[in-house]
Scaffold this motif. Structure first.
Motif, PDB file in Angstrom:
ATOM      1  N   ILE A  81       0.829  -0.899   0.242  1.00 42.78           N
ATOM      2  CA  ILE A  81       0.335   0.074  -0.132  1.00 42.78           C
ATOM      3  C   ILE A  81       1.075   1.070   0.150  1.00 42.78           C
ATOM      4  N   ASP A  82       0.437   2.205  -0.335  1.00 37.46           N
ATOM      5  CA  ASP A  82       1.382   3.149  -0.521  1.00 37.46           C
ATOM      6  C   ASP A  82       0.927   4.002  -0.154  1.00 37.46           C
ATOM      7  N   ARG A  83       1.463   4.740   1.539  1.00 36.60           N
ATOM      8  CA  ARG A  83       0.861   5.322   2.457  1.00 36.60           C
ATOM      9  C   ARG A  83       2.275   6.827   2.781  1.00 36.60           C
ATOM     10  N   PRO A  84       1.572   7.158   3.546  1.00 38.98           N
ATOM     11  CA  PRO A  84       2.683   8.237   4.736  1.00 38.98           C
ATOM     12  C   PRO A  84       3.807   7.206   5.605  1.00 38.98           C
ATOM     13  N   LEU A  85       4.796   7.588   5.253  1.00 38.54           N
ATOM     14  CA  LEU A  85       5.983   7.274   6.204  1.00 38.54           C
ATOM     15  C   LEU A  85       5.948   7.147   7.337  1.00 38.54           C
ATOM     16  N   THR A  86       5.897   6.715   8.803  1.00 37.68           N
ATOM     17  CA  THR A  86       5.088   6.186   9.440  1.00 37.68           C
ATOM     18  C   THR A  86       6.656   6.374  11.006  1.00 37.68           C
ATOM     19  N   ASP A  87       6.295   6.251  11.788  1.00 37.84           N
ATOM     20  CA  ASP A  87       8.280   5.941  12.941  1.00 37.84           C
ATOM     21  C   ASP A  87       8.335   4.904  12.917  1.00 37.84           C
TER      22      ASP A  87
END
Length: 225
Positions: A81-87
């Motif tokens: 899935i193309d999604r924002p990077l998270t910690d």
């Protein structure tokens, strides 16, 4: 056809569950000087608990009897899935991700749906001969459409401007179509195939590709003692 969802499947991979396993079949390709050339193919979609699928496709020419004649090429890559990077996603290389996934349940994954009621995806596919592509697209139910977002070509590679691919589950079989763009951006049919599933990935398969041989060795050692 009911879609099997393995136990312990990372929630982000649930939209991809219908792809998991091994698919085998035949197709037809078109290229300069040749039309309607038959070929065979084996595709594997596997996962090891991380939020991406590992993709491997082996294609080969067929003889007049439909038997494997010689290899054509192998593709390898990763779909997610193309999604924002998270910690929780960790860092590049060997820096591990958090033990708790960034999207740990179905409810949180649902927040990633786009306005078309699907999920944006990114697929990285490497080809022999110095070409690597990042595809962008969407998965919606048992259908995937993707197109080249950017690509890397080495000096040894053939001319290539990108392509569009369509994948879908039809009557239990995996159908796909591949169109390649010329230097002016016009798409031309390159190949299509119909593959049937020959093995599935269950929850017991999680990680066996990496650790199965070690476990088997331990069992053999115990038996000898």
């Amino acid at each position: 056809m009911a879609i099997e969802i393995p136990t312990n499947l990372t929630p982000e991979l649930v939209p991809f569950a219908w792809l998991l396993g091994t698919w085998e079949g035949t197709g037809t390709m078109w290229y300069e000087g040749q039309e309607n050339t038959p070929f065979g193919q084996i595709i594997n979609f596997t996962q090891d608990g991380l939020p991406y699928l590992e993709y491997r496709a082996e294609s080969f020419l067929l003889d007049d009897n439909g038997q494997k004649l010689r290899p054509i090429t192998i593709e390898t890559g990763f779909w997610q899935i193309d999604r924002p990077l998270t910690d929780a996603d960790g860092g590049f290389g060997l820096v591990p991700k958090d033990i708790v996934p960034a999207f740990a349940d179905a409810e949180s994954v649902e927040t990633l749906r786009n306005e078309d009621d699907g999920f944006n995806l990114i697929a990285t596919i490497a080809h022999p001969g110095g070409i690597s592509e990042n595809y962008v697209g969407m998965i919606k139910g048992p259908v995937v459409r993707m197109q080249t977002g950017n690509l890397l070509r080495d000096e040894i590679s053939h001319d290539y401007a990108g392509s569009v691919r369509l994948w879908g589950l039809v009557n239990g079989n995996l159908m796909w179509d591949w169109e390649i763009a010329d230097q002016e951006g016009n798409l031309h049919k390159h190949a299509s195939a119909e593959l049937r599933k020959t093995s599935s990935m269950s929850g017991d398969s999680l990680g066996t590709g990496m650790f199965g041989s070690l476990d088997d060795g331990a069992e053999e050692g115990s038996a000898e003692n």
